[in-house]
Each structure stands twice: as C-alpha cells, then as structure tokens.
Enzyme design. Structure first.
Site, PDB file in Angstrom:
ATOM      1  N   PHE A 213      -7.063  22.253 -24.130  1.00 18.11           N
ATOM      2  CA  PHE A 213      -7.414  20.846 -24.251  1.00 18.11           C
ATOM      3  C   PHE A 213      -8.630  20.620 -23.359  1.00 18.11           C
ATOM      4  O   PHE A 213      -8.766  21.253 -22.319  1.00 18.11           O
ATOM      5  CB  PHE A 213      -6.267  19.902 -23.877  1.00 18.11           C
ATOM      6  CG  PHE A 213      -6.671  18.482 -24.151  1.00 18.11           C
ATOM      7  CD1 PHE A 213      -6.767  18.042 -25.469  1.00 18.11           C
ATOM      8  CD2 PHE A 213      -7.048  17.619 -23.135  1.00 18.11           C
ATOM      9  CE1 PHE A 213      -7.237  16.765 -25.752  1.00 18.11           C
ATOM     10  CE2 PHE A 213      -7.513  16.343 -23.415  1.00 18.11           C
ATOM     11  CZ  PHE A 213      -7.601  15.912 -24.724  1.00 18.11           C
ATOM     12  N   THR A 214      -9.501  19.727 -23.795  1.00 16.43           N
ATOM     13  CA  THR A 214     -10.816  19.577 -23.160  1.00 16.43           C
ATOM     14  C   THR A 214     -10.736  19.392 -21.636  1.00 16.43           C
ATOM     15  O   THR A 214     -11.310  20.175 -20.884  1.00 16.43           O
ATOM     16  CB  THR A 214     -11.568  18.391 -23.791  1.00 16.43           C
ATOM     17  OG1 THR A 214     -10.724  17.240 -23.768  1.00 16.43           O
ATOM     18  CG2 THR A 214     -11.954  18.689 -25.228  1.00 16.43           C
TER      19      THR A 214
ATOM     20  N   TYR B 157       0.840  -1.208   0.000  1.00 12.66           N
ATOM     21  CA  TYR B 157       0.000   0.000   0.000  1.00 12.66           C
ATOM     22  C   TYR B 157       0.869   1.249   0.000  1.00 12.66           C
ATOM     23  O   TYR B 157       0.591   2.222  -0.697  1.00 12.66           O
ATOM     24  CB  TYR B 157      -0.939   0.022   1.214  1.00 12.66           C
ATOM     25  CG  TYR B 157      -1.925   1.162   1.105  1.00 12.66           C
ATOM     26  CD1 TYR B 157      -3.122   0.984   0.410  1.00 12.66           C
ATOM     27  CD2 TYR B 157      -1.647   2.420   1.629  1.00 12.66           C
ATOM     28  CE1 TYR B 157      -4.009   2.034   0.252  1.00 12.66           C
ATOM     29  CE2 TYR B 157      -2.530   3.474   1.463  1.00 12.66           C
ATOM     30  CZ  TYR B 157      -3.709   3.274   0.780  1.00 12.66           C
ATOM     31  OH  TYR B 157      -4.581   4.318   0.605  1.00 12.66           O
TER      32      TYR B 157
ATOM     33  N   LYS C 189      -0.002   8.122 -23.322  1.00 13.04           N
ATOM     34  CA  LYS C 189       0.401   8.469 -24.692  1.00 13.04           C
ATOM     35  C   LYS C 189       1.881   8.168 -24.859  1.00 13.04           C
ATOM     36  O   LYS C 189       2.275   7.018 -25.043  1.00 13.04           O
ATOM     37  CB  LYS C 189       0.102   9.942 -24.972  1.00 13.04           C
ATOM     38  CG  LYS C 189      -1.374  10.260 -25.191  1.00 13.04           C
ATOM     39  CD  LYS C 189      -2.128  10.437 -23.922  1.00 13.04           C
ATOM     40  CE  LYS C 189      -3.480  11.071 -24.108  1.00 13.04           C
ATOM     41  NZ  LYS C 189      -4.270  11.049 -22.866  1.00 13.04           N
TER      42      LYS C 189
ATOM     43  N   ARG D 175     -13.063  16.251 -33.426  1.00 10.22           N
ATOM     44  CA  ARG D 175     -12.359  17.292 -32.674  1.00 10.22           C
ATOM     45  C   ARG D 175     -12.790  18.635 -33.259  1.00 10.22           C
ATOM     46  O   ARG D 175     -12.050  19.307 -33.953  1.00 10.22           O
ATOM     47  CB  ARG D 175     -10.835  17.132 -32.778  1.00 10.22           C
ATOM     48  CG  ARG D 175     -10.288  15.846 -32.205  1.00 10.22           C
ATOM     49  CD  ARG D 175     -10.036  15.840 -30.712  1.00 10.22           C
ATOM     50  NE  ARG D 175     -11.218  15.700 -29.880  1.00 10.22           N
ATOM     51  CZ  ARG D 175     -11.176  15.554 -28.555  1.00 10.22           C
ATOM     52  NH1 ARG D 175     -10.030  15.540 -27.917  1.00 10.22           N
ATOM     53  NH2 ARG D 175     -12.272  15.439 -27.858  1.00 10.22           N
TER      54      ARG D 175
ATOM     55  N   ASP E 285       2.105  20.623 -20.006  1.00  6.92           N
ATOM     56  CA  ASP E 285       1.334  19.410 -20.288  1.00  6.92           C
ATOM     57  C   ASP E 285       2.213  18.576 -21.212  1.00  6.92           C
ATOM     58  O   ASP E 285       2.276  18.809 -22.417  1.00  6.92           O
ATOM     59  CB  ASP E 285       0.006  19.778 -20.956  1.00  6.92           C
ATOM     60  CG  ASP E 285      -0.793  18.543 -21.333  1.00  6.92           C
ATOM     61  OD1 ASP E 285      -0.222  17.437 -21.335  1.00  6.92           O
ATOM     62  OD2 ASP E 285      -1.993  18.679 -21.638  1.00  6.92           O
TER      63      ASP E 285
ATOM     64  N   PHE F  50     -18.796  15.594 -25.590  1.00  4.47           N
ATOM     65  CA  PHE F  50     -18.455  14.735 -26.727  1.00  4.47           C
ATOM     66  C   PHE F  50     -18.409  13.261 -26.372  1.00  4.47           C
ATOM     67  O   PHE F  50     -18.635  12.406 -27.211  1.00  4.47           O
ATOM     68  CB  PHE F  50     -17.101  15.159 -27.320  1.00  4.47           C
ATOM     69  CG  PHE F  50     -16.023  15.304 -26.287  1.00  4.47           C
ATOM     70  CD1 PHE F  50     -15.820  16.525 -25.664  1.00  4.47           C
ATOM     71  CD2 PHE F  50     -15.252  14.226 -25.916  1.00  4.47           C
ATOM     72  CE1 PHE F  50     -14.841  16.659 -24.692  1.00  4.47           C
ATOM     73  CE2 PHE F  50     -14.274  14.348 -24.945  1.00  4.47           C
ATOM     74  CZ  PHE F  50     -14.079  15.576 -24.316  1.00  4.47           C
TER      75      PHE F  50
HETATM   76  C1  P71 Z   1      -6.769  11.916 -26.477  1.00  7.71           C
HETATM   77  C2  P71 Z   1      -6.798  12.047 -25.008  1.00  7.71           C
HETATM   78  C3  P71 Z   1      -7.799  11.280 -24.217  1.00  7.71           C
HETATM   79  C4  P71 Z   1      -9.077  12.031 -24.329  1.00  7.71           C
HETATM   80  C5  P71 Z   1      -9.345  13.018 -23.412  1.00  7.71           C
HETATM   81  C6  P71 Z   1     -10.476  13.794 -23.583  1.00  7.71           C
HETATM   82  C7  P71 Z   1     -11.286  13.581 -24.687  1.00  7.71           C
HETATM   83  C8  P71 Z   1     -11.020  12.577 -25.570  1.00  7.71           C
HETATM   84  C9  P71 Z   1      -9.913  11.806 -25.392  1.00  7.71           C
HETATM   85  C10 P71 Z   1      -5.796  13.275 -23.231  1.00  7.71           C
HETATM   86  C11 P71 Z   1      -5.004  14.375 -22.853  1.00  7.71           C
HETATM   87  C12 P71 Z   1      -4.244  15.111 -23.818  1.00  7.71           C
HETATM   88  C13 P71 Z   1      -3.553  16.242 -23.425  1.00  7.71           C
HETATM   89  C14 P71 Z   1      -2.783  17.049 -24.402  1.00  7.71           C
HETATM   90  C15 P71 Z   1      -4.284  15.938 -21.188  1.00  7.71           C
HETATM   91  C16 P71 Z   1      -4.991  14.810 -21.511  1.00  7.71           C
HETATM   92  C17 P71 Z   1      -5.753  14.112 -20.443  1.00  7.71           C
HETATM   93  N1  P71 Z   1      -5.982  12.960 -24.494  1.00  7.71           N
HETATM   94  N2  P71 Z   1      -3.589  16.638 -22.127  1.00  7.71           N
HETATM   95  O1  P71 Z   1      -6.064  12.708 -27.116  1.00  7.71           O
HETATM   96  O2  P71 Z   1      -4.194  14.743 -25.093  1.00  7.71           O
HETATM   97  O3  P71 Z   1      -5.119  12.935 -20.098  1.00  7.71           O
HETATM   98  O4  P71 Z   1      -6.788  11.202 -20.753  1.00  7.71           O
HETATM   99  O5  P71 Z   1      -4.881  10.662 -19.240  1.00  7.71           O
HETATM  100  O6  P71 Z   1      -6.738  12.051 -18.418  1.00  7.71           O
HETATM  101  O7  P71 Z   1      -7.430  11.008 -27.001  1.00  7.71           O
HETATM  102  P1  P71 Z   1      -5.928  11.635 -19.620  1.00  7.71           P
END
Ligand code: P71
Length: 466
Positions: free
Chosen positions: A132-133, A80, A266, A390, A223, A457
């Site tokens: 970013f969203t 843990y 990623k 997007r 980021d 979305f």
């Molecule tokens: C991508 C994602 C995942 C995603 C997130 C929201 C809507 C659709 C798909 C995530 C990112 C990203 C950047 C630049 C932070 C996050 C969040 N991308 N910054 O591209 O691209 O990270 O998903 O691990 O929480 O499909 P998280």
C-alpha cells in the site's frame, strides 16, 4: 393467517438505519466540469469537492457517523493528558480486537511511521500481501525494502479466487532462504487488500502463515484498516464460519497477529483517527515514546478527546453483522450491475469499492499514457463523479533505478463511503460508466507535466494527449 416465523427476516441488504440529516450535493454543467478538470491538472485529487456530484474518491474519512457517534462528540474530554475518551478507546480495542496496548495516532500513516521506525533496520526486507502506498513509503524511509508475497491470482483482475488477499508461503519461504529470517522485520498483512481491489485473506491462510512465522521467529503486523469487511467475506466464503459473527471473526484474525496499524477513517466509521496496537510491552514502550515526537502525547496521539470517543463507538458499530452486510451489499450491488453490462472490473467485487480494469476499458491507451488516470478524468467530465487512479501513477518509481513501477493492475477505484450514498446514486454511477464505455475511443491518455517526489499521485499534474 399464521405467518411462518421467517417472514420477517430481512431479505435484502437494505441499510439498517434511516436518514436524519442530509447534505446537499452540487450538479454541474459539462463546461464547468471541463474547466475544473483542466485547473486540477486532470488529477481528481486536485478537484475542489464543491465541483463534485458523487464523490467516490475514497472511503477514507468520508463515512457518515451515527447519532450515537455525534452524541459521543459531546462527551469529548479535552484534557491534555489522560482523557477519559482514551480509556474508552483502549477498552474498545481490547474488547473487539484483543490487542493489549494502544498508541493513538492522527491516522493510519502516523502508526505506520512509528512501527516502521521501531521494527525496521537499514537493509531489512518487509514482505507483505501487496503494497500500500503510504505503508511501503514508511517502510522504505526506515531503510526497508518491501517484497510482494501475495498469491499470483491477486494480480489477475479476471481471477475469481475467493481469497485474493492470501499469502503465497513459497514466496515468503524463498525470501527467508535468500535473506535469512533475521533480516525480515515482520510480515505485513492487510485486511482487506486495498490495491488488489479490496480482496480478503482467509483465516486458513493466516493460520498457516502464523505457524510458519512462529517457527522462524518472525512477527506479523496487521494493517487492519478494513478488518470487519474482510471478516464478512470469511463468513460468506470460508468453510466453518457461516454461523460465526463478524465480531468473533475479527477477533480471531487479530489474535493471529502481533500488532496492528489502523486507519480508523475506514472500517471504524469516523472522519479522522487511527492507532497502533501491540501485544509486546517493550514495543509499546518504545512506541509510546516515539509518538510524542511525531503525533502528540501518548493518551491522544493526533486526536482530540471527542475524536477518540467517536472511534470507540465506531469500532463497536463496525463489527455488527447487519452493518457490514449492508455496507458490502451496496458495493456488490454496484459491481453486479456493471458486470451485467460486461464492464471490465476486478472480480470478485471487493469490500470497499468497485475497481474498473483500465487496461481492458481503454486497450488503445499504453500504460505510460496513464490509462487509469485518463479514465478517472473522463468519468468526472461525463458526470461529475469523482474516482481514484490506482495504477502506474499510484505505484510511483523504483527507489533504486528511478524508473516507473509498471503494476499489472491499472485500475480506477469507485470507492463507496460508508452510510453516505443511496441505491439511486449507485444507479447514476452505472449510467455514467456505461456512457464513458460507449465513448471510450475518444479517451486518448495523458502526459505527466508535474511530478512530486513522494506519493506523486496526490499532486501530480497532467495534460490531455488529445
Ligand atoms: C484510501 C486510503 C487513503 C489514501 C492513502 C493514500 C493514497 C490515497 C488515499 C489509506 C490506507 C489504506 C491501507 C490499507 C493504510 C492506509 C493509510 N487508504 N493502509 O484507500 O487503505 O491510512 O490514510 O489514515 O493514513 O483511500 P491513512
């Protein structure tokens, strides 16, 4: 015969690995796809992956891990507190990124939540190189307002500017004039810029930004979701970096920032994981305290020990020149094949995917009829290839006026998971896009019939206009 020593140099971007295990994918009929699409409300997020042939929804968590990473899973220390894998991860972050303190989280948005809560006060401004969203939502939930300070070229799919992720310092300076530096929580810098099409920021621009921010006492939060991919573009395009390794460039980028949020799903080549990393001890202490509220104990965040081990190994693999060359090379291969057929895409080709320009692809569909959403649905219907909208659906609504944001970029993202698909898969993708392009006049747009309050979305539902 004497061979020149260059003869064995690898000339192609061909993958620096071979395949040890395969996962079968399902082919579907047109009728099956039509049924699945209607059941999913024309939203590719709501499809079952069993109904998908080639999955280009995202490069997030969809990577193939290496044999070394899988072996690392067996070294998971599931204590843990104080797991050995936490310390391996801390070592990797210090060695490859140079940040001092680590707070693990379950994924990127976990880290965004924590840093936003710590640094953003009600009424603050958070400038950044495009939204970013999830990042913007956490900034807003903490009382901040995001302001876009990316260069204008980033909003123009036709501009071939090599660093469309750059910041326009005049835009930042205008915000500092208007609100005062003390109302700016920090500048949010993404490497690469996802919503602009996977476009990089240059080191020259980041260095200038750093100098400006130091002068005004403003932090830079990074980021770093696709930092190695950004570093590859710097190596290719920025003067003075051709002979530097990706690992060196990554470290230099990080050194110009005060802390970072990371979605390890990623660049870092895993299926789940993330972290917050900072250099300031006081922020670290606060983050270490908050993480136990939202994620888990400070030595695991939301990750199991084995997950942390896989991230630590993935970070090391992610900064190898050979890996990144082949990863970006595959994306460029797909982009260049589409360009050869005059398919409208965002240029230059980005790091993690090819972005179709839906406004140009479907000029007869007005933005309020969700052209990118409709195009993603049409591509699925044609071939079972899953892509992601997007555009206006992703952009959401203005929190003050309640109206839709109307983003200039209305895109469909063909996102390439790392180490998963082959060149032949890319060729099938091209065939399908060409087919849909031929029949584009039959794609009439969509009507939204269900809209969730947050990050709409993901779960919005649509009906076809014809
Ligand atoms: C991508 C994602 C995942 C995603 C997130 C929201 C809507 C659709 C798909 C995530 C990112 C990203 C950047 C630049 C932070 C996050 C969040 N991308 N910054 O591209 O691209 O990270 O998903 O691990 O929480 O499909 P998280």
């Amino acid at each position: 015969m004497e061979l020149d020593s260059n003869t064995y140099r690898r000339r192609s971007w061909a993958e620096p690995w071979k395949i040890k295990m395969v996962e079968h994918v399902k082919m579907t009929t047109y009728e099956e796809r039509k049924k699945a699409l209607v059941e999913a409300g024309f939203n590719t997020f709501l499809l079952r992956s069993g109904d998908v042939y080639i999955d280009l929804l995202t490069d997030s968590g969809t990577n193939a891990m290496s044999d070394r990473q899988w072996a690392g899973l067996m070294l998971g220390d599931e204590a843990y507190a104080g797991s050995e894998n936490y310390y391996h991860l801390e070592d990797a972050i210090q060695k490859y990124y140079g940040y001092k303190y680590l707070v693990p989280t379950h994924q990127g948005r976990g880290a965004e939540n924590i840093i936003s809560r710590i640094l953003i006060k009600q009424g603050d401004i958070v400038p950044g190189n495009m939204y970013f969203t999830t990042t913007r939502l956490h900034q807003e939930l903490s009382g901040g307002t995001f302001k876009d300070i990316i260069i204008d070229e980033a909003h123009d799919p036709e501009s071939e500017y090599p660093f469309k992720g750059n910041v326009d310092l005049a835009k930042l300076d205008a915000l500092v004039d208007e609100y005062g530096a003390n109302r700016i929580s920090y500048v949010s810098i993404a490497t690469t810029v996802n919503m602009a099409g996977g476009q990089p920021i240059s080191l020259a621009n980041l260095r200038e930004l750093r100098a400006y921010c130091l002068q005004h006492g403003i932090r830079i939060i990074h980021d770093m979701t696709r930092v190695a991919e950004n570093a590859w573009f710097i190596k290719q395009r920025e003067e003075g970096y051709a002979d530097k390794s990706v690992a060196e460039i990554v470290k230099e980028i990080c050194s110009l920032t005060d802390g970072a949020t990371m979605s390890a799903k990623k660049d870092a080549l895993v299926n789940i994981g993330g972290f917050l990393a900072v250099n300031d001890y006081d922020i670290f202490e606060e983050a270490r305290n908050l993480v136990v509220v939202y994620e888990g104990l400070h030595t695991y965040g939301g990750m199991s020990g084995r997950d942390m081990e896989a991230v630590a190994i993935g970070i090391e693999e992610s900064v190898q020149d050979d890996h990144i060359r082949s990863r970006v090379g595959q994306v460029e291969y797909l982009g260049n094949r589409l360009l050869a057929h005059d398919i409208p895409i965002v240029k230059p080709v980005g790091s993690h995917g090819v972005f179709l320009d839906a406004k140009k692809f479907l000029p007869h569909v007005p933005q309020i009829s969700f052209p990118a959403q409709a195009l993603a649905a049409a591509i699925y219907l044609d071939s079972g290839i899953r892509t992601m909208e997007r555009g206006i659906v992703s952009a959401g609504r203005d929190k003050l006026t309640g109206d839709h944001y109307y983003p200039k970029l209305e895109l469909v993202r063909l996102t390439i998971p790392r180490r998963v698909y082959t060149q032949a898969h890319m060729d099938v993708v091209v065939e399908s896009i060409l087919e849909v392009f031929d029949q584009r006049n039959r794609v009439l747009g969509l009507k939204m019939v269900y809209e969730p309050k947050y990050l709409r979305f993901f779960q919005a539902r649509f009906e076809s206009l014809g």
